[in-house]
Design a protein around this motif. Sequence first.
Motif, PDB file in Angstrom:
ATOM      1  N   GLY A 166     -33.612  50.481  15.817  1.00  0.00           N
ATOM      2  CA  GLY A 166     -32.663  49.622  16.512  1.00  0.00           C
ATOM      3  C   GLY A 166     -33.172  49.056  17.822  1.00  0.00           C
ATOM      4  O   GLY A 166     -32.389  48.593  18.658  1.00  0.00           O
ATOM      5  N   VAL A 167     -34.515  49.062  18.012  1.00  0.00           N
ATOM      6  CA  VAL A 167     -35.115  48.570  19.255  1.00  0.00           C
ATOM      7  C   VAL A 167     -35.670  47.170  19.025  1.00  0.00           C
ATOM      8  O   VAL A 167     -36.548  46.987  18.168  1.00  0.00           O
ATOM      9  N   PRO A 168     -35.205  46.168  19.771  1.00  0.00           N
ATOM     10  CA  PRO A 168     -35.733  44.812  19.604  1.00  0.00           C
ATOM     11  C   PRO A 168     -37.226  44.759  19.942  1.00  0.00           C
ATOM     12  O   PRO A 168     -37.695  45.467  20.837  1.00  0.00           O
ATOM     13  N   VAL A 169     -37.964  43.927  19.227  1.00  0.00           N
ATOM     14  CA  VAL A 169     -39.400  43.847  19.426  1.00  0.00           C
ATOM     15  C   VAL A 169     -39.877  42.416  19.180  1.00  0.00           C
ATOM     16  O   VAL A 169     -39.349  41.717  18.311  1.00  0.00           O
TER      17      VAL A 169
ATOM     18  N   ALA B 259     -31.496  42.429   6.670  1.00  0.00           N
ATOM     19  CA  ALA B 259     -31.108  41.301   7.532  1.00  0.00           C
ATOM     20  C   ALA B 259     -30.909  41.751   8.978  1.00  0.00           C
ATOM     21  O   ALA B 259     -31.340  41.088   9.919  1.00  0.00           O
ATOM     22  N   LYS B 260     -30.267  42.905   9.150  1.00  0.00           N
ATOM     23  CA  LYS B 260     -30.024  43.414  10.505  1.00  0.00           C
ATOM     24  C   LYS B 260     -31.332  43.732  11.224  1.00  0.00           C
ATOM     25  O   LYS B 260     -31.504  43.449  12.409  1.00  0.00           O
ATOM     26  N   ARG B 261     -32.276  44.330  10.482  1.00  0.00           N
ATOM     27  CA  ARG B 261     -33.539  44.714  11.108  1.00  0.00           C
ATOM     28  C   ARG B 261     -34.433  43.504  11.364  1.00  0.00           C
ATOM     29  O   ARG B 261     -35.128  43.447  12.384  1.00  0.00           O
ATOM     30  N   MET B 262     -34.417  42.542  10.441  1.00  0.00           N
ATOM     31  CA  MET B 262     -35.192  41.317  10.682  1.00  0.00           C
ATOM     32  C   MET B 262     -34.702  40.602  11.942  1.00  0.00           C
ATOM     33  O   MET B 262     -35.498  40.001  12.677  1.00  0.00           O
ATOM     34  N   ALA B 263     -33.406  40.690  12.201  1.00  0.00           N
ATOM     35  CA  ALA B 263     -32.838  40.033  13.387  1.00  0.00           C
ATOM     36  C   ALA B 263     -33.338  40.654  14.684  1.00  0.00           C
ATOM     37  O   ALA B 263     -33.279  40.023  15.749  1.00  0.00           O
ATOM     38  N   LEU B 264     -33.850  41.892  14.608  1.00  0.00           N
ATOM     39  CA  LEU B 264     -34.367  42.562  15.806  1.00  0.00           C
ATOM     40  C   LEU B 264     -35.818  42.184  16.111  1.00  0.00           C
ATOM     41  O   LEU B 264     -36.349  42.544  17.159  1.00  0.00           O
TER      42      LEU B 264
END
Length: 692
Positions: free
Chosen positions: A318-321, A357-362
Amino acid sequence: MAEVVKLERHDVVATITVDYPPVNALSAAVRGGILRCMNVAIADPEVKAIVLTCAGRTFIAGADITEFGKPPQPPTWDEFMAVIEDSPKPVVAAIHGNALGGGLEVALACHFRVATKNAKLGLPEVKLGLLPGGGGTQRLPRAVGPELAVKMIVGGDPITARDALKSGLIADIVESAPAGGQVFARKVLTERLPVGKLRDDDSKLAAVKADRSIFTNAVASMTRRARGLEAPFAAAEAVGAAIDLPFEDGLKKELEGFNKLLGSDQSRAQRYAFFAERAANKLEGLPEGTGPRQIERVAVVGAGTMGGGIAMSFANAGVPVTLIESTEEQLKRGLSTIRRTWETSAARGSIPADAPAKRMALINAAVGLSNVKDADLVIEAVFETMAVKKEVFAQLDKCAKKGAVLASNTSYLDIDEIASVTNRPQDVLGMHFFSPANVMKLCEIVRGPRTAPDAMMTAVSIARQIGKAPVVVGLCHGFVANRMYDPAFKQADGLLFEGALPDQIDAVLTKFGMPMGPFVMGDMAGLDIGWLSRKDRGVKSEISDALCEAGRFGLKAGKGWYKYEAGSRAPIPDPDVERLIDETLARLSRKRRAISDEEILERMLYSIVNEGARILEEGIAARPSDIDVVWLYGFGWPVYRGGPMYWADQVGLKHIADRLVFHAKQTNDPSLEPASLLKRLVVEGKLFASLA
């Protein structure tokens, strides 16, 4: 000792609060405190309901495993649990954080359970080589049904509060544990909800009693990957007892299984591994008060296999990168691989359907190193050559903001030399992830001679945040993992020249418990990589080189040390490889000899231990247990053997040293001569454990 359990009364509801940092482990003091408070609350005529909850960041997160194997301290477990379960007043467990192991078993003895939405509930004892010994194998099947109980007990993974509510393990999801528990307790009183004991409720066992295959199929599914482990099968047997036996008899069966496992070599090794991982988080010799730098933004340079996997690790947590490449084409290729990997996992049910989709958005994709300007941590994952690394770090020095930690994912190269092209060597270190980085848990944190203490703390902290097992290591070629693996592979290569075949060598290692042998591993990684590296260094390995010259580059080519059928990753021994080895040996005027499995095991594994001794002697690793964590999480060393240094102590250091001397003479290989530290420990009659 300060009071670790307190009792407060809120009108007709008594609240018992455990406050025993850091995780409210169920020590004798905690058990005694709960027992005392329960008796007071039960005796108080003004109290009509009782809430059991915890202060701090979590509910009771498990038993105090430091007490395992020691004489039992009062109160006894049966006495403690009986006073909760037999309470004439309803008892509500109000859970936040983790209710694990003994913590969940206590909650199961309560009449009702509520939890906050972020809570996790589980019985992970199998990961310590044990099974739940406090009634968990008997009460959980009655709470959620045997099928889910097998998943939780035999698999050892916790479930979310949402799944717990759906299964009936908890009665409600609340905003906060103490207050929500009190509200629910009042609801029990005002609505006169039926108060019962799980031990008396067999309703969720009925379906499995009518169709035993529900249970056996669940067990088969959860033990499929339990090769070599004792605890999962013993745990399954204990859950079976809940189906087949009256509750009290089932408890006796559970306790028998628990005590048998508690004294086993496997459980001792697994408990050792548990503490070894925690010890690896402790950085010795840092200035007092050293803490990590604040990390709000992370950038990964390179969208190839390693860079993409590292970016996935952050997004998984859940960490944006920000993922950076030099061209749009490379970036699109990397993003496509990441998306495809997640979609495959979702299709298998490994992650929720909406997770890709949620993880790609990060992941913020960008072209050009100028995009690191806002990052607090930059991880470089480009091609593994010093020239390329230096070029990237020289640019990072210009683009990254002051105080940013600059980490290289190098697996072999000199971190200090990489740092030398910057004006901030104190900010440079290694973060060596293992492939595939989104799966493998190990992260070697490589300290350079000029790396600042707070930069080290930052790398350790962020690695833990994304679910990795960080181990701080010193600077040398290959650090700890690859430096120790190289001598083993050298022995494997040498054994080919003496008559062993790849499938025999690999079979010895997998029988020992390793997930794969060196030749399957080589095929998976791609044999052309090592071939090109050898060419660059002017090094020859006639058999390996002949394999590559024949176009056998491994799995991706459909043939390497083994052959592979289309669409399959299963290695198949290939007579053509044996023929190639024979032809190479004939050309070199060498004859094959029969080589025993014992010789293969000793030469490969004892060479690993020997190199570990050299690493300890040089101070590259702080503790033997750090080396064990590296091997447990970097190479899949079987956890029930504890790690190579722990295992060596069990085998006997004198025996290992003697056999190394023997093989060194037999093979005329000086690298097999025992390390000076190993010889010293033998003379002094000590173990590697004494170095801790």
